[in-house]
Scaffold this active site. Sequence first.
Site, mmCIF file in Angstrom:
data_model
loop_
_atom_site.group_PDB
_atom_site.id
_atom_site.type_symbol
_atom_site.label_atom_id
_atom_site.label_comp_id
_atom_site.label_asym_id
_atom_site.label_seq_id
_atom_site.Cartn_x
_atom_site.Cartn_y
_atom_site.Cartn_z
ATOM 1 N N SER A 86 10.283 -30.149 19.303
ATOM 2 C CA SER A 86 10.644 -28.860 18.722
ATOM 3 C C SER A 86 10.341 -27.722 19.684
ATOM 4 O O SER A 86 10.702 -26.592 19.422
ATOM 5 C CB SER A 86 9.900 -28.651 17.407
ATOM 6 O OG SER A 86 8.552 -28.996 17.557
ATOM 7 N N HIS B 247 17.297 -31.922 19.157
ATOM 8 C CA HIS B 247 16.345 -31.392 18.176
ATOM 9 C C HIS B 247 17.002 -31.367 16.799
ATOM 10 O O HIS B 247 17.852 -30.513 16.521
ATOM 11 C CB HIS B 247 15.909 -29.989 18.629
ATOM 12 C CG HIS B 247 14.889 -29.352 17.749
ATOM 13 N ND1 HIS B 247 14.757 -27.999 17.611
ATOM 14 C CD2 HIS B 247 13.933 -29.895 16.959
ATOM 15 C CE1 HIS B 247 13.776 -27.734 16.780
ATOM 16 N NE2 HIS B 247 13.264 -28.867 16.366
ATOM 17 N N GLU C 42 20.162 -29.236 17.770
ATOM 18 C CA GLU C 42 20.053 -28.294 18.884
ATOM 19 C C GLU C 42 19.941 -29.158 20.147
ATOM 20 O O GLU C 42 19.022 -29.974 20.258
ATOM 21 C CB GLU C 42 18.785 -27.450 18.667
ATOM 22 C CG GLU C 42 18.645 -26.255 19.553
ATOM 23 C CD GLU C 42 17.389 -25.436 19.190
ATOM 24 O OE1 GLU C 42 16.366 -26.015 18.774
ATOM 25 O OE2 GLU C 42 17.448 -24.199 19.321
ATOM 26 N N ASN D 67 13.205 -22.508 17.041
ATOM 27 C CA ASN D 67 11.812 -22.173 16.746
ATOM 28 C C ASN D 67 11.374 -20.838 17.344
ATOM 29 O O ASN D 67 10.396 -20.251 16.879
ATOM 30 C CB ASN D 67 10.893 -23.308 17.187
ATOM 31 C CG ASN D 67 10.924 -24.418 16.154
ATOM 32 O OD1 ASN D 67 10.887 -24.142 14.958
ATOM 33 N ND2 ASN D 67 11.019 -25.656 16.594
#
Length: 281
Positions: free
Chosen positions: A118, A139, A151, A189
């Site tokens: 992440s 991801h 992602e 994130n």
Amino acid sequence: MSETIGVVGAGTMGNGIAQVAARAGCDVVIRDVQDDFLQRGLKTIDKSLQRDVDKERLSTEEKHGILGKIKATTELSALSGCSVVIEAVTENLEVKTDVFRALDQITQPTTILASNTSSISITKLGAATRRPDKVIGMHFMNPVPVMKLVEVIRGIATSDETYERVRSLSDKLGKTALDCQDSPGFVSNRVLMPMINEAIFALYEGVATRESIDGIMKLGMNHPMGPLTLADFIGLDVCLAIMNVLHEGLGDPKYRACPLLKRYVDAGWLGRKSGRGFYEY
Ligand code: 3HC
């Protein structure tokens, strides 16, 4: 012949990835270090597929067919025949680097090694192998069977061919691949975690109750979950680790983790998985 996908780690993300890959018709080998971790992962997959059986979107036979495509093992060498291996172990650079080094030894030179990290640098993981051109970030989002996004993160050495193969694998899994550069926290994130951290600051400073903070974001912004509920869902240890990666990697004090988040993690209040976080479960 169907493609064989390897998954390392049978936790929340790993078992979700194994499920969508098997459901898409791939053979899957899932590896974890202990048999009880594997059994827990398989149970989660069974439960998740059962939701669709109950809703009559899947027959019991189809469910068993999907489960039958997943081979669980504690042997890393069982991944040797996979065309793509997706690593989903704990969010720790050393642990992930060790896994990549080992995968590089046991898989075919053509195998793509993807990480579900992440926030950890794909370039660093690539450097632990002799095939940085075949190392890439995939991801997935939690819950993997539901969330549409993958992602895709390219390290400095990731080849166009690797990127294209991962894009088409994502399509096959029924996901939408969106790409970004290898920068701390990537896009997901980097945007999500500061919002969650800010919600924790609001709670810490007594700006509002947990219910108000979550309700304001749910009803006001149409988010499916409030940020504190989402933090509990993701895991407070994971949230803290990602904030630390953002803080160290980008060097801006705006990414400092809220002291309350640190205190909860110190207490072992990690969210849903530990029975207590910002809420009690
Ligand atoms: N497996 C399979 N299906 C599941 C599931 C699971 N684990 N969890 C939920 N579902 C399905 C349900 O069956 C239901 O399907 P249907 O609408 O087709 O009948 C649908 O998802 C909605 O579920 P529910 O009605 O039970 O509950 P909600 O409407 O509250 O949805 C949720 C649950 C999908 C989790 C929703 O609250 C949500 O989208 N929350 C936000 C999730 C999110 O932001 N994830 C990203 C986290 S960040 C991340 O993963 C990155 C990492 O690096 C930190």
